[in-house]
Design a protein around this motif. Structure first.
Motif, mmCIF file in Angstrom:
data_model
loop_
_atom_site.group_PDB
_atom_site.id
_atom_site.type_symbol
_atom_site.label_atom_id
_atom_site.label_comp_id
_atom_site.label_asym_id
_atom_site.label_seq_id
_atom_site.Cartn_x
_atom_site.Cartn_y
_atom_site.Cartn_z
ATOM 1 N N UNK A 1 59.913 47.162 69.790
ATOM 2 C CA UNK A 1 58.783 48.156 70.740
ATOM 3 C C UNK A 1 59.094 49.592 69.787
ATOM 4 N N UNK A 2 60.402 50.473 69.453
ATOM 5 C CA UNK A 2 60.336 51.038 68.812
ATOM 6 C C UNK A 2 60.148 51.103 67.763
ATOM 7 N N UNK A 3 60.574 50.452 66.577
ATOM 8 C CA UNK A 3 59.808 50.296 65.386
ATOM 9 C C UNK A 3 58.202 50.362 65.492
ATOM 10 N N UNK A 4 57.967 49.384 66.207
ATOM 11 C CA UNK A 4 56.671 49.255 66.440
ATOM 12 C C UNK A 4 55.385 50.580 67.308
ATOM 13 N N UNK A 5 56.119 51.561 66.998
ATOM 14 C CA UNK A 5 55.178 52.707 67.886
ATOM 15 C C UNK A 5 55.490 54.012 66.840
ATOM 16 N N UNK A 6 56.884 53.934 66.491
ATOM 17 C CA UNK A 6 57.093 54.194 64.983
ATOM 18 C C UNK A 6 56.107 54.444 63.853
ATOM 19 N N UNK A 7 55.933 53.551 63.575
ATOM 20 C CA UNK A 7 54.802 52.634 62.500
ATOM 21 C C UNK A 7 53.277 53.090 63.075
ATOM 22 N N UNK A 8 53.490 53.239 64.618
ATOM 23 C CA UNK A 8 51.886 53.850 64.982
ATOM 24 C C UNK A 8 51.684 55.225 64.618
ATOM 25 N N UNK A 9 53.034 55.666 65.528
ATOM 26 C CA UNK A 9 52.408 57.128 65.300
ATOM 27 C C UNK A 9 53.061 57.905 63.885
ATOM 28 N N UNK A 10 53.595 57.813 63.105
ATOM 29 C CA UNK A 10 53.774 57.955 61.669
ATOM 30 C C UNK A 10 51.811 57.792 60.916
ATOM 31 N N UNK A 11 51.126 56.327 61.511
ATOM 32 C CA UNK A 11 49.811 55.815 60.335
ATOM 33 C C UNK A 11 49.150 57.093 61.483
ATOM 34 N N UNK A 12 49.294 57.073 62.696
ATOM 35 C CA UNK A 12 48.365 58.197 62.908
ATOM 36 C C UNK A 12 48.150 59.956 62.459
ATOM 37 N N UNK A 13 49.372 59.904 62.560
ATOM 38 C CA UNK A 13 49.661 61.643 62.266
ATOM 39 C C UNK A 13 49.557 61.848 63.645
ATOM 40 N N UNK A 14 50.454 61.311 64.725
ATOM 41 C CA UNK A 14 50.703 62.584 65.595
ATOM 42 C C UNK A 14 52.125 61.708 66.302
ATOM 43 N N UNK A 15 52.906 62.096 67.180
ATOM 44 C CA UNK A 15 53.507 61.710 68.676
ATOM 45 C C UNK A 15 53.448 61.358 69.732
ATOM 46 N N UNK A 16 54.621 60.993 70.477
ATOM 47 C CA UNK A 16 53.922 60.423 71.964
ATOM 48 C C UNK A 16 53.285 61.543 72.698
ATOM 49 N N UNK A 17 54.232 62.927 72.923
ATOM 50 C CA UNK A 17 53.691 63.874 73.545
ATOM 51 C C UNK A 17 51.716 64.039 73.224
ATOM 52 N N UNK A 18 51.310 63.503 71.974
ATOM 53 C CA UNK A 18 49.837 62.980 71.914
ATOM 54 C C UNK A 18 49.108 63.079 72.812
ATOM 55 N N UNK A 19 49.275 61.210 73.563
ATOM 56 C CA UNK A 19 49.273 60.362 73.973
ATOM 57 C C UNK A 19 48.644 60.878 75.398
ATOM 58 N N UNK A 20 47.613 60.638 75.849
ATOM 59 C CA UNK A 20 47.312 60.739 77.254
ATOM 60 C C UNK A 20 47.182 59.617 78.152
ATOM 61 N N UNK A 21 47.612 58.810 77.934
ATOM 62 C CA UNK A 21 47.196 57.326 78.611
ATOM 63 C C UNK A 21 47.523 56.553 78.176
ATOM 64 N N UNK A 22 48.487 54.919 78.848
ATOM 65 C CA UNK A 22 49.167 54.379 78.389
ATOM 66 C C UNK A 22 49.004 52.642 78.830
ATOM 67 N N UNK A 23 48.701 51.965 78.721
ATOM 68 C CA UNK A 23 49.338 50.561 79.583
ATOM 69 C C UNK A 23 50.381 50.210 78.116
ATOM 70 N N UNK A 24 51.636 49.637 79.263
ATOM 71 C CA UNK A 24 52.562 48.480 78.738
ATOM 72 C C UNK A 24 53.053 47.506 79.264
ATOM 73 N N UNK A 25 53.822 46.780 78.707
ATOM 74 C CA UNK A 25 54.138 45.535 79.343
ATOM 75 C C UNK A 25 54.907 46.162 80.177
#
Length: 394
Positions: free
Chosen positions: A269-293
């Motif tokens: 999960x960590x690798x997937x999240x890091x890839x997404x943050x890098x591709x989008x040019x954001x960090x987790x602090x930028x996220x407003x709402x989350x649906x997680x497993x």
């Protein structure tokens, strides 16, 4: 190559307990039709379909979609354990962004049986054999159902290392119930307190009560994915696009770390999240709402850290500070999550998608996260695969 893929239509049916739902094909067809109606699109405009389910014979996707129409398009059946729905979404998004198609349907459904999930074939090696062996070595307790040992064991590892208490998991479950109370398609809508969670039937002394586990559920959900050009040509809603998406599978640490958190996919999960943050040019602090497993309250807690919502060992503080709900830093699982909304394996990833698209459209009603612009989805399947998706209000 297309710029971005847009989610122009979503649909799902209310989740039900096993034995109370309609047949899988009826539920799936209803979800697909609802997504098409939401988009304002005829089925004959869809060029490919990806149909996800875990428990079913081959070509259940065709059986389901033939109820919607028989247009001769490719229907690809997908089975990736609990991340099946988001894997179908991943493939639909990939097909659109690559330019292979202009419009694709991602569909997920499940007709489950009561009780703990288990293997369907006893005459061949289990895909979970290595996971089971590691779990036996790390946690034992062979009399406890395997899924509880997986995720309860992961939670126990966090408890052992950081002193996390059972009360923290109870708070996560109570939070899920408060959110689900505002969701008309959630399976369990009754609010429970942390005290009630702790007083529920004990399934693993000191580690888990029954209310900390998601219920087996039947249901279906769907999404229509298309290019911006196709959307504009057909006058479709382009308010939500997929900003980034990543899918990962297990690495060597799954077994080499000898840690149940790794067995259930923390680093995946960590690798997937890091890839997404890098591709989008954001960090987790930028996220407003989350649906997680949150198949178990324990997995929600370790996923906070895997997604970078807090530092290692800081998940209990995030819960205690209220930073996982309305008024806090993040709103996690406004739908009620798997714990309260339900977990029909093949449908879960697309139900998460439906919730987040509603949030970004500003159409989530009493669950609405004010000003939501970036929404993160995490969908995990042991065995294993993890899909993390970032949606953006366009």
């Amino acid at each position: 190559m297309s710029d971005k893929a847009y989610v122009v239509g979503i649909g799902m049916v209310p989740f039900q307990k096993p034995g109370k739902s309609e047949s899988y094909d009826v539920m799936a067809a209803k979800a697909a039709r609802t997504a098409l109606e939401d988009a304002g699109l005829a089925y004959d405009k869809v060029q490919q379909a990806y149909a996800g389910y875990v428990y079913g014979d081959s070509t259940c996707g065709q059986r389901s979609l033939y109820r919607v129409g028989m247009t001769g398009i490719p229907v690809i059946n997908v089975n990736n354990n609990c991340s099946t729905g988001s894997t179908a979404l991943f493939l639909a998004r990939q097909a659109v962004e690559s330019g292979a198609v202009d419009c694709a349907l991602a569909l997920g459904f499940e007709q489950m049986q009561p009780g703990a999930i288990g293997a369907m074939f006893s005459d061949r090696v289990s895909p979970f054999a290595a996971f089971d062996e590691e779990t036996d070595d790390l946690v034992g307790n062979a009399d406890i159902p395997l899924a509880l040992r997986y995720f309860g064991g992961a939670g126990k590892a966090h408890m052992d290392e950081f002193g996390t208490t059972l009360e923290t998991f109870a708070k996560i479950r109570a939070k899920a119930s408060r959110h689900a109370a505002k969701n008309p398609v959630a399976l369990f809508r009754q609010e429970v307190t942390p005290e009630e969670v702790l007083q529920a039937q004990v399934v693993w002394p000191g580690v888990m009560t029954k209310l900390m586990a998601c219920p087996p559920t039947c249901g279906a959900a769907a999404a229509i994915i298309c290019s911006k050009e196709f959307a504009e040509k057909n006058r479709l809603d382009t308010s939500v696009r997929i900003a980034a998406q990543a899918m990962t599978t297990d690495g060597p640490e799954t077994f080499n770390a000898h840690d149940m958190r790794e067995v259930v996919g923390s680093s995946m999960a960590r690798r997937a999240a890091e890839q997404v943050y890098e591709a989008a040019g954001i960090g987790p602090d930028d996220v407003d709402v989350i649906e997680l497993h949150d198949c178990f309250a324990h997995n929600e807690l370790i996923t906070y850290e895997a997604l970078g919502l807090c530092g290692r060992g800081e998940a209990a503080k995030l819960v205690d500070d209220g930073d996982n709900t309305y008024g806090g830093k993040y709103v996690t699982n406004p739908s009620g999550g798997l714990l309260s909304k339900g977990h029909p394996l093949g449908a879960t990833g697309l139900a998460q998608c439906a919730e987040l698209v509603q949030q970004l459209r500003g159409a989530a009603g009493a669950r609405q996260v004010e000003g939501a612009r970036l929404a993160l989805q995490h969908n995990l399947g042991v065995g294993g695969a993890c899909v993390v998706t970032l949606y953006e209000k366009a």
